[in-house]
Write a protein that holds these residues in place. Sequence first.
Motif, PDB file in Angstrom:
ATOM      1  N   PHE A   1       9.485  10.742   1.833  1.00 51.76           N
ATOM      2  CA  PHE A   1       8.193  11.236   1.332  1.00 51.76           C
ATOM      3  C   PHE A   1       7.747  10.358   0.182  1.00 51.76           C
ATOM      4  CE2 PHE A   1      11.501  13.312  -1.156  1.00 51.76           C
ATOM      5  CZ  PHE A   1      11.106  13.030  -2.453  1.00 51.76           C
ATOM      6  N   ALA A   2       6.477  10.458  -0.168  1.00 53.48           N
ATOM      7  CA  ALA A   2       5.990   9.848  -1.403  1.00 53.48           C
ATOM      8  C   ALA A   2       5.130  10.858  -2.142  1.00 53.48           C
ATOM      9  CB  ALA A   2       5.192   8.583  -1.108  1.00 53.48           C
ATOM     10  N   ILE A   3       5.434  11.005  -3.411  1.00 53.96           N
ATOM     11  CA  ILE A   3       4.637  11.865  -4.284  1.00 53.96           C
ATOM     12  C   ILE A   3       3.571  10.989  -4.930  1.00 53.96           C
ATOM     13  CG2 ILE A   3       4.680  13.309  -6.370  1.00 53.96           C
ATOM     14  CD1 ILE A   3       7.699  13.709  -5.882  1.00 53.96           C
ATOM     15  N   GLY A   4       2.319  11.462  -4.978  1.00 53.71           N
ATOM     16  CA  GLY A   4       1.296  10.764  -5.754  1.00 53.71           C
ATOM     17  C   GLY A   4       1.509  11.149  -7.216  1.00 53.71           C
TER      18      GLY A   4
ATOM     19  N   PRO B   1       0.826  -1.212   0.000  1.00 53.83           N
ATOM     20  CA  PRO B   1       0.000   0.000   0.000  1.00 53.83           C
ATOM     21  C   PRO B   1       0.860   1.263   0.000  1.00 53.83           C
ATOM     22  CG  PRO B   1       0.112  -0.901   2.212  1.00 53.83           C
ATOM     23  CD  PRO B   1       0.930  -1.821   1.343  1.00 53.83           C
ATOM     24  N   GLU B   2       2.150   1.103   0.244  1.00 47.72           N
ATOM     25  CA  GLU B   2       3.089   2.224   0.288  1.00 47.72           C
ATOM     26  C   GLU B   2       4.486   1.616   0.210  1.00 47.72           C
ATOM     27  OE1 GLU B   2       4.743   3.752   3.701  1.00 47.72           O
ATOM     28  OE2 GLU B   2       5.193   1.621   3.810  1.00 47.72           O
ATOM     29  N   ALA B   3       5.511   2.460   0.068  1.00 49.06           N
ATOM     30  CA  ALA B   3       6.841   1.929  -0.228  1.00 49.06           C
ATOM     31  C   ALA B   3       7.814   1.959   0.953  1.00 49.06           C
ATOM     32  CB  ALA B   3       7.451   2.709  -1.394  1.00 49.06           C
TER      33      ALA B   3
ATOM     34  N   ILE C   1      -0.541  16.466  -2.901  1.00 48.44           N
ATOM     35  CA  ILE C   1       0.249  15.997  -4.025  1.00 48.44           C
ATOM     36  C   ILE C   1       1.340  15.051  -3.527  1.00 48.44           C
ATOM     37  CG2 ILE C   1       2.073  17.713  -4.104  1.00 48.44           C
ATOM     38  CD1 ILE C   1       1.450  18.326  -6.876  1.00 48.44           C
ATOM     39  N   LEU C   2       1.731  15.231  -2.265  1.00 49.05           N
ATOM     40  CA  LEU C   2       2.744  14.359  -1.675  1.00 49.05           C
ATOM     41  C   LEU C   2       2.711  14.513  -0.172  1.00 49.05           C
ATOM     42  CD1 LEU C   2       5.633  15.899  -0.558  1.00 49.05           C
ATOM     43  CD2 LEU C   2       5.602  16.582  -2.914  1.00 49.05           C
ATOM     44  N   GLY C   3       3.223  13.495   0.520  1.00 43.38           N
ATOM     45  CA  GLY C   3       3.280  13.569   1.974  1.00 43.38           C
ATOM     46  C   GLY C   3       4.482  12.810   2.479  1.00 43.38           C
TER      47      GLY C   3
ATOM     48  N   ARG D   1      -7.475  -0.167  -1.131  1.00 48.53           N
ATOM     49  CA  ARG D   1      -8.894  -0.314  -1.456  1.00 48.53           C
ATOM     50  C   ARG D   1      -9.647   0.907  -0.945  1.00 48.53           C
ATOM     51  NH1 ARG D   1      -9.599  -4.354   1.097  1.00 48.53           N
ATOM     52  NH2 ARG D   1      -9.377  -6.074  -0.336  1.00 48.53           N
ATOM     53  N   GLU D   2      -9.578   1.989  -1.740  1.00 41.47           N
ATOM     54  CA  GLU D   2     -10.256   3.227  -1.356  1.00 41.47           C
ATOM     55  C   GLU D   2     -11.442   3.421  -2.276  1.00 41.47           C
ATOM     56  OE1 GLU D   2      -7.853   6.422   0.439  1.00 41.47           O
ATOM     57  OE2 GLU D   2      -6.383   5.845  -1.067  1.00 41.47           O
ATOM     58  N   ARG D   3     -12.302   4.386  -1.933  1.00 42.38           N
ATOM     59  CA  ARG D   3     -13.395   4.705  -2.840  1.00 42.38           C
ATOM     60  C   ARG D   3     -12.835   5.571  -3.955  1.00 42.38           C
ATOM     61  NH1 ARG D   3     -17.270   8.123  -1.401  1.00 42.38           N
ATOM     62  NH2 ARG D   3     -16.762   7.828   0.787  1.00 42.38           N
TER      63      ARG D   3
ATOM     64  N   VAL E   1      -1.330  15.279  11.140  1.00 36.58           N
ATOM     65  CA  VAL E   1      -0.718  14.171  11.876  1.00 36.58           C
ATOM     66  C   VAL E   1      -0.345  13.011  10.961  1.00 36.58           C
ATOM     67  CG1 VAL E   1      -1.725  14.712  14.108  1.00 36.58           C
ATOM     68  CG2 VAL E   1      -2.982  13.258  12.507  1.00 36.58           C
ATOM     69  N   ARG E   2      -0.810  13.018   9.691  1.00 32.96           N
ATOM     70  CA  ARG E   2      -0.500  11.975   8.721  1.00 32.96           C
ATOM     71  C   ARG E   2      -1.143  10.645   9.098  1.00 32.96           C
ATOM     72  NH1 ARG E   2       0.744  12.250   4.480  1.00 32.96           N
ATOM     73  NH2 ARG E   2       2.522  10.893   4.299  1.00 32.96           N
ATOM     74  N   GLY E   3      -1.534   9.876   8.084  1.00 33.90           N
ATOM     75  CA  GLY E   3      -2.318   8.669   8.313  1.00 33.90           C
ATOM     76  C   GLY E   3      -1.530   7.394   8.576  1.00 33.90           C
TER      77      GLY E   3
ATOM     78  N   ARG F   1       9.379  12.075   9.204  1.00 33.79           N
ATOM     79  CA  ARG F   1      10.428  11.341   9.876  1.00 33.79           C
ATOM     80  C   ARG F   1       9.866  10.058  10.486  1.00 33.79           C
ATOM     81  NH1 ARG F   1      15.230  11.768  11.348  1.00 33.79           N
ATOM     82  NH2 ARG F   1      15.997  13.625  10.279  1.00 33.79           N
ATOM     83  N   TYR F   2      10.684   9.019  10.569  1.00 38.92           N
ATOM     84  CA  TYR F   2      10.228   7.759  11.193  1.00 38.92           C
ATOM     85  C   TYR F   2      11.408   7.146  11.933  1.00 38.92           C
ATOM     86  CZ  TYR F   2      12.101   6.510   6.620  1.00 38.92           C
ATOM     87  OH  TYR F   2      12.894   6.430   5.508  1.00 38.92           O
ATOM     88  N   ASP F   3      11.789   7.784  13.045  1.00 38.86           N
ATOM     89  CA  ASP F   3      13.028   7.405  13.718  1.00 38.86           C
ATOM     90  C   ASP F   3      13.006   6.014  14.338  1.00 38.86           C
ATOM     91  OD1 ASP F   3      14.074   9.779  12.895  1.00 38.86           O
ATOM     92  OD2 ASP F   3      13.659  10.841  14.769  1.00 38.86           O
TER      93      ASP F   3
ATOM     94  N   GLN G   1      -5.225   1.433  -7.729  1.00 35.13           N
ATOM     95  CA  GLN G   1      -3.816   1.266  -8.097  1.00 35.13           C
ATOM     96  C   GLN G   1      -3.338   2.651  -8.501  1.00 35.13           C
ATOM     97  OE1 GLN G   1      -2.583  -1.794 -10.867  1.00 35.13           O
ATOM     98  NE2 GLN G   1      -0.738  -0.658 -11.432  1.00 35.13           N
ATOM     99  N   PHE G   2      -2.352   3.165  -7.767  1.00 39.11           N
ATOM    100  CA  PHE G   2      -1.834   4.491  -8.074  1.00 39.11           C
ATOM    101  C   PHE G   2      -0.313   4.416  -8.026  1.00 39.11           C
ATOM    102  CE2 PHE G   2      -0.678   5.542  -3.687  1.00 39.11           C
ATOM    103  CZ  PHE G   2      -1.429   4.617  -2.995  1.00 39.11           C
ATOM    104  N   TYR G   3       0.337   5.464  -8.491  1.00 41.13           N
ATOM    105  CA  TYR G   3       1.802   5.433  -8.569  1.00 41.13           C
ATOM    106  C   TYR G   3       2.421   6.394  -7.579  1.00 41.13           C
ATOM    107  CZ  TYR G   3       1.629   2.295 -12.452  1.00 41.13           C
ATOM    108  OH  TYR G   3       1.429   1.166 -13.201  1.00 41.13           O
ATOM    109  N   GLN G   4       3.456   5.931  -6.926  1.00 40.99           N
ATOM    110  CA  GLN G   4       4.197   6.812  -6.033  1.00 40.99           C
ATOM    111  C   GLN G   4       5.643   6.957  -6.482  1.00 40.99           C
ATOM    112  OE1 GLN G   4       3.942   5.527  -1.917  1.00 40.99           O
ATOM    113  NE2 GLN G   4       2.049   6.672  -1.569  1.00 40.99           N
ATOM    114  N   ILE G   5       6.161   8.150  -6.255  1.00 43.78           N
ATOM    115  CA  ILE G   5       7.596   8.402  -6.360  1.00 43.78           C
ATOM    116  C   ILE G   5       8.036   8.604  -4.920  1.00 43.78           C
ATOM    117  CG2 ILE G   5       9.349  10.010  -7.170  1.00 43.78           C
ATOM    118  CD1 ILE G   5       7.184  10.799  -9.386  1.00 43.78           C
TER     119      ILE G   5
END
Length: 406
Positions: A295-298, A68-70, A272-274, A100-102, A248-250, A277-279, A110-114
């Motif tokens: 970060f990931a760009i949509g 669901p994310e990278a 557009i992106l979010g 699985r979103e609406r 707060v980010r999801g 940090r994840y220490d 299915q979407f693309y992330q950078i």
Amino acid sequence: MWNFVEAAVRDVFRAYNFQEIRTPIFEATELFARGVGEETDIVSKEMYTWEDRGRAESDKGQSLTLRPEATAGIVRAYIEHKLGDRGLNKLYCIGPMFRRERPQKGRYRQFYQIDAEIIGPASAGSESPARDAEILEMLATLLDRLGIRDWNLELNSVGTPNDRAAFNEALRKALDPVKDKMCGDCQRRAVTNPLRVFDCKVPEDQPIIETLPRITQFLSEDSREHFEAVQEILKAVGVPFRINDRLVRGLDYYTRTAFEFTHGALGAQNAILGGGRYDGLSEALGGPAAPGIGFAIGEDRLVMSLKETAEGVLRKPDAYVAPMAGMNAAAARLARELRRHDLVVELGDDTFRLKKSFEAATKVGAKYILIVGENEVTADVFSLKNLATGEQVSVPRRELAARIRA
Ligand code: HAM
């Protein structure tokens, strides 16, 4: 458009010494559950998960999930392959993600992330506010480079797990008397993970959420200093930002800096992106201490906002080569020469009448049309017609490429 975006991404990331990593499209479900967090929307309702039939008895029934994310996969690879030991601590990945979103404009299953990440031991400076600012400045550079002007950077600090424990306590207290008036999801979140209440999109809940305490009031001295240092560098390098203390980010792995870039043209799905940090993520996945930020760009959304602002990104053919009857071979030779000079050439067919060739050349947006008839080939001089101005000149074969380029 997608190629244009990806070429710019590779170019800009290269200047910051990022290397590309390609992680698997699916991984063990447990990775995302532990990494992203059981209580997040992503893990609790949006993952595409199945039980593997297995080849060996040992992997029968293993639970697998489309990524669901990278970030979780990249940190897993970082740990598993000891990438840090090989000096690989700035990594990026471009590819499809699944949730699985609406579906709606800008939101797909299915979407693309950078995605880009800086990870490493604290001794290598990975915890420094300089990294946060570097990532944000790189993003500003990329968006400017793509010609996207009206972006907003929203910035917050979500503190350390310690800061958040105090915040969660306060949130729980504040939610207790009001949670019954909130949506079902919020009633559950109020008990299990109150921070997630800020993810709520239900309009009726917003006035209540407005009254809740904010993380800013609970930041430790260290977190506050870190956050201030990030802001100081951003000001020094001229990257504008706005503090948003509701951000707060999801995803559960975030610590301290969290951010989103939004863009007006996108409507409701305007992020557009979010990132952030994840220490503690590496340790949560069984690895060594390795603070990180990324970060990931949509990419779908980025391309959409580009269409609203940028024109003329696509390279149209420089020339349309139009063979007269029986001249396909001669035209192919000429097209081959021009293409070897790095020109974009569209080649017609000798069954086309002249009128049809002109129509075809106009339709593909060619700058010039080049007629290849017997007379032209014999004289080795071709008539080159500018389709926009109608201006026509005779040009010897060996000067054609230079003439078209000029
Ligand atoms: P995220 O905020 O869940 O963060 O997603 C990042 C971006 O992906 C969003 O801002 C949005 O542009 C795009 N996106 C998300 N879901 C969809 C969808 N269903 N359709 C289209 N676009 C979508 C993450 O994924 C984190 N892993 C980012 C990160 C990297 N944090 C640290 N490192």
